[in-house]
Design a protein around this motif. Structure first.
Motif, short mmCIF file in Angstrom:
data_model
loop_
_atom_site.label_atom_id
_atom_site.label_comp_id
_atom_site.label_asym_id
_atom_site.label_seq_id
_atom_site.Cartn_x
_atom_site.Cartn_y
_atom_site.Cartn_z
N SER A 156 0.85 -1.20 0.00
CA SER A 156 0.00 0.00 0.00
C SER A 156 0.88 1.24 0.00
N ILE A 157 0.44 2.22 -0.77
CA ILE A 157 1.13 3.52 -0.76
C ILE A 157 0.17 4.47 -0.06
N ILE A 158 0.59 4.97 1.08
CA ILE A 158 -0.34 5.74 1.91
C ILE A 158 0.13 7.18 2.02
N ILE A 159 -0.80 8.07 1.73
CA ILE A 159 -0.47 9.50 1.78
C ILE A 159 -0.90 10.01 3.15
N ALA A 160 0.08 10.29 3.99
CA ALA A 160 -0.23 10.65 5.38
C ALA A 160 0.57 11.86 5.84
N PRO A 161 0.35 13.03 5.22
CA PRO A 161 1.06 14.21 5.72
C PRO A 161 0.48 14.63 7.07
N LYS A 162 1.20 15.48 7.78
CA LYS A 162 0.70 15.96 9.09
C LYS A 162 -0.42 16.95 8.83
N MET B 131 -4.59 22.50 2.56
CA MET B 131 -5.26 22.54 1.25
C MET B 131 -4.28 22.49 0.08
N LEU B 132 -3.01 22.82 0.35
CA LEU B 132 -2.03 22.83 -0.74
C LEU B 132 -1.21 21.54 -0.81
N MET B 133 -1.38 20.68 0.20
CA MET B 133 -0.61 19.42 0.25
C MET B 133 -0.69 18.61 -1.04
N ILE C 296 7.87 15.06 2.24
CA ILE C 296 7.58 16.28 1.48
C ILE C 296 7.68 17.47 2.45
N PRO C 297 7.93 18.67 1.93
CA PRO C 297 8.01 19.84 2.82
C PRO C 297 6.64 20.19 3.41
N LYS C 298 6.68 21.01 4.46
CA LYS C 298 5.43 21.43 5.11
C LYS C 298 4.74 22.51 4.28
N THR D 126 4.86 11.37 3.65
CA THR D 126 4.52 12.18 4.83
C THR D 126 5.34 13.47 4.88
N THR D 127 4.97 14.31 5.84
CA THR D 127 5.65 15.60 5.98
C THR D 127 7.01 15.39 6.64
#
Ligand code: F6R
Length: 610
Positions: free
Chosen positions: A518-524, A572-574, A566-568, A549-550
């Motif tokens: 699984s590829i999970i998109i989990a930014p803060k 809404m822009l993530m 990824i950077p912070k 993630t972030t």
């Protein structure tokens, strides 16, 4: 994306320029033109232009005596004004003739001033304004000084090739945020938007930098800065063949276009943000400003990647503009009984502007009385023409079949639209300013992510053996899970499922075992903890997990198999950031499986049939 070629030397300029334009055809264009300083009469520039292919221009040029060894030429990808002979380059004003690639943000303001000074314009373009400005400055200054005086007044992005019939032996070229390369031949100099138009004449080139001006004659060239200081630039040897030159050294157009995203986003934003006021200005929507104020509901219709962009837009528009928004596949919408009233805006999102389903859906919405708007990349395309008003992406042509830069550029326009509509309603000045300030940083953030290309490539090689993949995300990143899965399907022919992370436990979790990564998109973000619980559930069932993630989210290192950071930025822009590693992963996954990523089987770039 426009293409520029310029020539000064000992050979017939027309042949070099037409050949150069042919080599730039891959960039996409809708019209072409050429200007030659005529040797016989000197002090006279002959111009030929044609709508359509370079072949049409070549044919028209045959019928004209274009004998000269100085000239400029252009393929136009329309940005301001429809594709037409009048709007095609070169543009002239008195003694000055020029070609331009880029966007002049303040052209309307400058045009108004020039009109007051009795300048008469023959095109709708921003580029013609530059020719008139130089001509105006030439009344008091020499050619070179007039160009410099003009550059001081321009805001925006430009590469320019300029000739002056009063100084027929000189060609001036300028680069500022739009690409330009100088080919240094034996007694001849060629300018072009990329080396593919130069390589057959010389492999010695100088990649001009922003703010550099080149003054060339047949006997030599000088590179100067914007402050007219001479700059010594080393000539570099091109190691590329023709095909590599078109891809600017990238192995595929898809990779080139992924890396072009910072630039494409900057172009989408150019001249459209008033950060100090927290306002977005979309010129294409000016005519419907009052109607936009009255909108009570938005329906977005689109297909494929453009549909996924629309889904992100739904979250943005509801949360920040407070307008109820629905997103529909155009192919479904056209066969429904749409419930529309005069306070409904229907927005079509389309890269090509020619997708048959989207076009049919927007026509149906129009018949029912909706205000129809377009977010379209291809200027003058059918959807752009058939909607009441719209916004162009300015992303340049996308050659690879799989959409990448058009997606992030669509998201950028949706951000601007959210701010525009939000500020018409109850979005505060501070919030508008905050969103735009963060948006401006996005191109730099994408550059940072793109630096992880090697790491992502390794990851793709590690996982290439799997024939099924799961993509999971929540809220703003649910559509990114769909987009990540779509990219893998298109490029690798591997089954991939994009899902809302919270839905896993309602069925799909039964699929999880050691053979389904699984590829999970989990930014803060506001749903981070919930997404992490989903990761734990998958790990508990021996499923492998790659997490996006972030930066600095240390706790995930213990549970994820692999992490891409990824950077912070604002929640809404993530999506503008989280999608980039997924594009790169899909690209390298396809390459690792030995596939033709630029032209995947069964797919067409523009789907003009139902
Ligand atoms: C995916 C892709 C397609 C298009 C879809 C809509 O990479 O390219 O899914 O997004 O066919 O095309 P446009 O945006 O041209 O209407």
């Amino acid at each position: 994306m426009c293409g520029i070629v310029g020539y000064i030397g000992k050979n017939n300029a027309k042949d070099v320029l037409i050949e150069g334009l042919k080599r730039l055809e891959y960039r996409g264009y809708d019209s072409a033109g050429i200007a030659i300083v005529n040797d016989q009469t000197k002090k006279k520039v002959s111009i030929v232009k044609a709508v359509g292919k370079v072949a049409a221009l070549a044919e028209k040029s045959q019928k004209r005596a274009l004998n000269g060894s100085v000239g400029i030429a252009h393929t136009r990808w329309a940005t301001h004004g429809k594709p037409s002979v009048a709007n095609a380059h070169p543009h002239s004003a008195g003694r000055i003739t020029l070609v331009h690639n880029g966007i002049i943000e303040n052209y309307q303001e400058l045009k108004n001033i020039l009109i007051k000074k009795k300048h008469i314009f023959t095109s709708e373009t921003d580029s013609e304004v530059v020719a008139h400005l130089i001509e105006q400055e030439c009344k008091k200054k020499n050619f070179e000084d007039a160009v410099y005086a003009t550059l001081k007044q321009l805001k925006g992005a430009y590469a320019l090739g300029i000739i002056n019939s009063d100084e027929p032996g000189k060609l001036i070229a300028v680069r500022n945020s739009s690409p330009l390369v100088l080919g240094v031949g034996d007694g001849e100099y060629i300018f072009a938007s990329d080396p593919s138009a130069i390589i057959q004449h010389t492999k010695d080139v100088i990649y001009l930098e922003d703010g550099e001006v080149v003054i060339a004659t047949a006997s030599g060239y000088t590179v100067k800065t914007l402050t007219q200081k001479i700059r010594h630039r080393n000539v570099q040897k091109l190691e590329w063949n023709d095909e590599q030159a078109q891809k600017e050294g990238y192995a595929h157009f898809m990779l080139k276009e992924i890396f072009e995203q910072p630039h494409a986003i900057a172009d989408a934003l150019r001249g459209r943000m008033e950060i100090g006021e927290g306002l977005a200005r979309l010129g294409g929507l000016r005519s419907v400003t009052d109607e936009l104020r009255e909108i009570e509901r938005i329906i977005i219709i689109s297909c494929g990647t453009s549909y996924n962009a629309g889904l992100v837009g739904e979250y943005m528009l509801e949360e920040y503009a407070g307008i109820p928004t629905e997103v529909e596949y155009a192919s479904e919408y056209r066969y429904r009984k749409p419930l529309i009233d005069k306070h409904t805006a229907v927005i079509a999102i389309s890269q090509s502007g020619e997708t048959a389903d989207t076009l049919a859906a927007i026509r149906e919405a129009k018949r029912k009385g909706a205000l129809t708007l377009g977010i379209v990349n291809a200027v003058g395309s059918t959807i752009a023409r058939d909607t009441d008003a719209g916004v162009y992406n300015h992303a340049g042509p996308e050659i690879s079949v799989a959409s990448t830069k058009s997606f992030t550029s669509q998201l950028s326009i949706l951000v601007l639209l959210t701010v525009l509509l939000g500020r018409q309603r109850d979005m505060s000045f501070t919030m508008g300013k905050r969103i735009l300030t963060e948006m401006k940083r996005i191109p730099r953030h994408i550059d940072t992510i793109a630096k992880q290309d090697k790491k992502i490539k390794k990851l793709a090689q590690k996982y290439k053996k799997y024939d099924d993949l799961f993509y999971l995300g929540r809220k703003y990143n649910y559509p990114i899970a769909l987009e990540g899965a779509l990219k893998i399907k298109e490029i690798s022919y591997v089954h991939a499922e994009g899902y809302a992370a919270g839905e896993m436990k309602h069925g799909p979790i039964a699929l999880i075992d050691k053979d389904l990564p699984s590829i999970i998109i989990a930014p803060k973000d506001s749903v981070y903890e919930k997404t992490v619980s989903g990761i734990e559930e998958i790990r508990a069932r021996r499923g492998k997990v790659i997490v996006i993630t972030t930066k600095g989210t240390k706790e995930l290192e213990k549970i994820a198999n692999d992490i891409i950071e990824i950077p912070k930025t604002l929640e809404m822009l993530m999506p503008l950031l989280t999608v980039v590693p997924l594009q790169l992963f899909a690209y390298h996954f396809g390459v690792a499986r030995g596939l033709d990523v630029d032209q995947p089987r069964n797919l067409a770039k523009s789907v003009t049939v139902e």
